[in-house]
Design an enzyme around this catalytic site. Structure first.
Site, short mmCIF file in Angstrom:
data_model
loop_
_atom_site.label_atom_id
_atom_site.label_comp_id
_atom_site.label_asym_id
_atom_site.label_seq_id
_atom_site.Cartn_x
_atom_site.Cartn_y
_atom_site.Cartn_z
CD GLU A 188 -2.92 -1.24 2.26
OE1 GLU A 188 -2.78 -0.49 3.25
OE2 GLU A 188 -3.88 -2.04 2.12
CD GLU A 203 -4.72 -10.94 -5.99
OE1 GLU A 203 -4.13 -9.99 -5.44
OE2 GLU A 203 -5.92 -11.18 -5.82
CB CYS A 248 -5.69 -8.83 -9.64
SG CYS A 248 -4.71 -7.82 -8.52
#
Ligand code: THU
Length: 135
Positions: A50, A61, A97
């Protein structure tokens, strides 16, 4: 011989769980780990990273996929992926993702989501993103 997802499942779950422990998630406090089985038997992991500028966050992922590509793997080398998060319910990969998985994985490749409890979900990449964008 190509590595087999089913016979590597326990190792992949372990690797995804270790990766989850490396997540940088001080804002959401939602740690995610991912482990990809490569065709040569290698396992490449990733975690969510983050940022205080929230939109820059990278999911587990995508971290794992980008790590594999940066190590020299390419299309055809990606056998399947395990996504590990906390909580009682497995959580499914986000839309971004899904698009990145569909760039590199076979449409029939397995995606397995696991959590702290027994709840699991599995899909193929194609089930997660039918008709993904292609140039
Ligand atoms: N996250 C992932 O790592 N993978 C997903 O597929 C969905 C969400 C992360 C991003 C963010 O750091 C946290 O989970 C909460 O959204």
């Amino acid at each position: 011989m190509k590595a087999s997802f089913n016979s590597s499942k326990e190792k992949l779950i372990e690797a995804a769980t270790s990766a989850m422990g490396r997540a940088w998630c001080p804002y959401s406090k939602f740690a995610v780990g991912a482990a990809i089985l490569m065709s040569d038997g290698e396992i490449i992991t990733g975690c969510n990273v983050e940022n205080s500028s929230f939109g820059l966050t990278n999911c587990a992922e995508r971290t794992a996929v980008f790590s594999a590509i940066s190590r020299g793997y390419g299309r055809g080398d990606f056998i399947g992926i395990v996504v590990r998060a906390g909580g009682n319910r497995a959580s499914s990969p986000c839309g971004a993702c899904r698009q990145v998985l569909s760039e590199f994985f076979d449409p029939e490749a397995p995606v397995l989501a696991v959590c702290d409890k027994d709840h699991q979900m599995t899909w193929t990449v194609k089930e997660l993103l039918p008709d993904g964008f292609r140039l």
